[in-house]
Design a protein around this motif. Structure first.
Motif, PDB file in Angstrom:
ATOM      1  N   PRO A 179      -5.558   4.464  -2.429  1.00  0.00           N
ATOM      2  CA  PRO A 179      -5.514   2.988  -2.441  1.00  0.00           C
ATOM      3  C   PRO A 179      -6.059   2.385  -3.731  1.00  0.00           C
ATOM      4  O   PRO A 179      -5.654   1.287  -4.117  1.00  0.00           O
ATOM      5  CB  PRO A 179      -6.359   2.575  -1.226  1.00  0.00           C
ATOM      6  N   VAL A 180      -6.947   3.099  -4.406  1.00  0.00           N
ATOM      7  CA  VAL A 180      -7.522   2.550  -5.641  1.00  0.00           C
ATOM      8  C   VAL A 180      -6.490   2.578  -6.781  1.00  0.00           C
ATOM      9  O   VAL A 180      -6.639   1.857  -7.765  1.00  0.00           O
ATOM     10  CB  VAL A 180      -8.839   3.274  -6.004  1.00  0.00           C
ATOM     11  N   GLN A 181      -5.417   3.372  -6.624  1.00  0.00           N
ATOM     12  CA  GLN A 181      -4.300   3.273  -7.574  1.00  0.00           C
ATOM     13  C   GLN A 181      -3.767   1.839  -7.585  1.00  0.00           C
ATOM     14  O   GLN A 181      -3.583   1.230  -8.642  1.00  0.00           O
ATOM     15  CB  GLN A 181      -3.141   4.194  -7.158  1.00  0.00           C
ATOM     16  N   ILE A 182      -3.496   1.308  -6.383  1.00  0.00           N
ATOM     17  CA  ILE A 182      -2.940  -0.046  -6.265  1.00  0.00           C
ATOM     18  C   ILE A 182      -3.948  -1.083  -6.760  1.00  0.00           C
ATOM     19  O   ILE A 182      -3.612  -1.979  -7.531  1.00  0.00           O
ATOM     20  CB  ILE A 182      -2.566  -0.359  -4.793  1.00  0.00           C
ATOM     21  N   ARG A 183      -5.210  -0.946  -6.298  1.00  0.00           N
ATOM     22  CA  ARG A 183      -6.244  -1.902  -6.721  1.00  0.00           C
ATOM     23  C   ARG A 183      -6.372  -1.930  -8.243  1.00  0.00           C
ATOM     24  O   ARG A 183      -6.601  -2.969  -8.838  1.00  0.00           O
ATOM     25  CB  ARG A 183      -7.584  -1.549  -6.077  1.00  0.00           C
ATOM     26  N   THR A 184      -6.231  -0.763  -8.872  1.00  0.00           N
ATOM     27  CA  THR A 184      -6.330  -0.692 -10.337  1.00  0.00           C
ATOM     28  C   THR A 184      -5.150  -1.414 -10.987  1.00  0.00           C
ATOM     29  O   THR A 184      -5.321  -2.201 -11.915  1.00  0.00           O
ATOM     30  CB  THR A 184      -6.362   0.779 -10.800  1.00  0.00           C
TER      31      THR A 184
END
Ligand code: PHE
Length: 342
Positions: free
Chosen positions: A172-177
């Motif tokens: 999910p941190v891929q998207i947040r990034t």
């Protein structure tokens, strides 16, 4: 009598009793002697007064001298009893060390940092949107079941995308990034993840992952292979080989599992690699265009950019690196286990 008594004194309490006996205003010997002065006939008062003064001076001198003697006795006794023996061995205070899982996590992060990656983080309590939907897991799709998700209670009234859960991976941190940063992106994301798994030799309901994401123009599968091959040669030694096997993740296309040549037998075959010579270490692949669609507005037009992503379990790598037989040993806090990493 005065001198004999004074000679026998030892300690402050003795001395106080001595002082009171001789000098107390109510009952001291000195007081009684002073009484004699009053009783003396007029013509003898001069003589008696002189004598009384002499006696008084004697008593005072004796009491003062006794005090000095008692004090110096006490302080030399203290010098002996409080003496510090500098030749005694000191108390050893054990030094703490970084936990082996965090140490391996730091090593992995450092290898990518050296290649120009930055470091990111995200929340452990995540929404369905970030953990699943924006990573191209369709609603109610069976791929969600492979993640053994732990859901936060009381979310049923919310829309599915807003429901909270414990993140099952760091993806999910891929998207947040990508929501925060326009391309190019090169980032590694270490963190805790949670799955509804029973504890066994190799599984724990909480474990650590390091995620990686690289997005730019013209990023190819060769870049993915070269980057990971370099990273694992840095981690395990330059004789380690990597290979990539077809796999599936909703958010990468094509997807692969990366394997390293067995670090115990060098690929000849042993129990650790189940006699295959290879050990599966991580999932990876090219970022699926459907994922870019969710962040397209921030410069991620799938016609213009491409990228790769990977995610690895830190405990799994630590287990191999240190030859640990049970994952639980990392969490029990047994000093006999932990001090081996000092
Ligand atoms: N998130 C995947 C997992 O936890 C690993 C992965 C990350 C695969 C990035 C591909 C790309 O299993």
């Amino acid at each position: 009598a005065l001198e004999q008594e004074a000679a026998k004194l030892s300690g402050e309490n003795d001395w106080k009793a001595f002082r009171d006996r001789w000098m107390s205003r109510k009952s001291g010997v000195l007081m009684q002697i002073t009484e004699w002065l009053k009783l003396a006939p007029k013509e003898q008062k001069r003589d008696v007064g002189q004598r009384v003064n002499e006696v008084k001076a004697k008593i005072e001198a004796a009491v003062d001298a006794a005090e000095a003697r008692v004090n110096s006795q006490a302080s030399s006794a203290r010098l002996v009893s409080e003496r510090v023996d500098v030749s005694l061995p000191g108390n050893r205070r054990p030094l703490g060390v970084k936990h082996p899982v965090l140490r391996v996590q730091d090593e992995i992060v450092a290898v990518f940092k050296a290649m120009g990656y930055s470091i990111g983080e995200g929340p452990e309590v995540e929404s369905d949107y970030y953990n699943f939907e924006s990573l191209n897991f369709p609603p109610n799709h069976p791929a969600r079941d492979t993640q053994d998700t732990l859901f936060i209670a009381g979310q049923e009234k919310k829309q599915q995308r807003d429901r909270l859960l414990m993140r099952t991976h760091t993806s999910p941190v891929q998207i947040r990034t990508m929501e925060k940063q326009r391309p190019p992106v090169r980032i590694v994301i270490p963190g805790k993840v949670h799955r509804n798994d029973a504890l066994d030799a190799t599984h724990s309901p909480v474990f650590h992952q390091v995620e990686g994401l690289c997005v730019d123009t013209n990023i190819t599968f060769s870049d993915l292979k070269g980057t990971l091959d370099h990273a694992f040669k840095s981690l395990f030694g330059s004789s380690v080989k990597t290979r990539f096997y077809p796999s599936f993740f909703p958010f990468t296309e094509p997807s692969a599992d990366m394997q390293v040549s067995c670090i115990f037998c060098g690929g000849k075959g042993c129990r650790t690699c189940k006699f295959s010579g290879w050990i599966e270490l991580l999932g990876c692949g090219m970022v699926d265009p459907n994922v870019f669609e969710f962040v397209k507005g921030n410069g991620y037009d799938p016609a213009k950019v491409s990228g790769f992503a990977f995610g690895m379990g830190v405990e799994r790598i630590a287990i191999l690196k240190y030859g640990v037989d049970e994952i639980a040993k990392f969490y029990l806090g047994d000093v006999r286990f932990l001090e081996q990493f000092a």
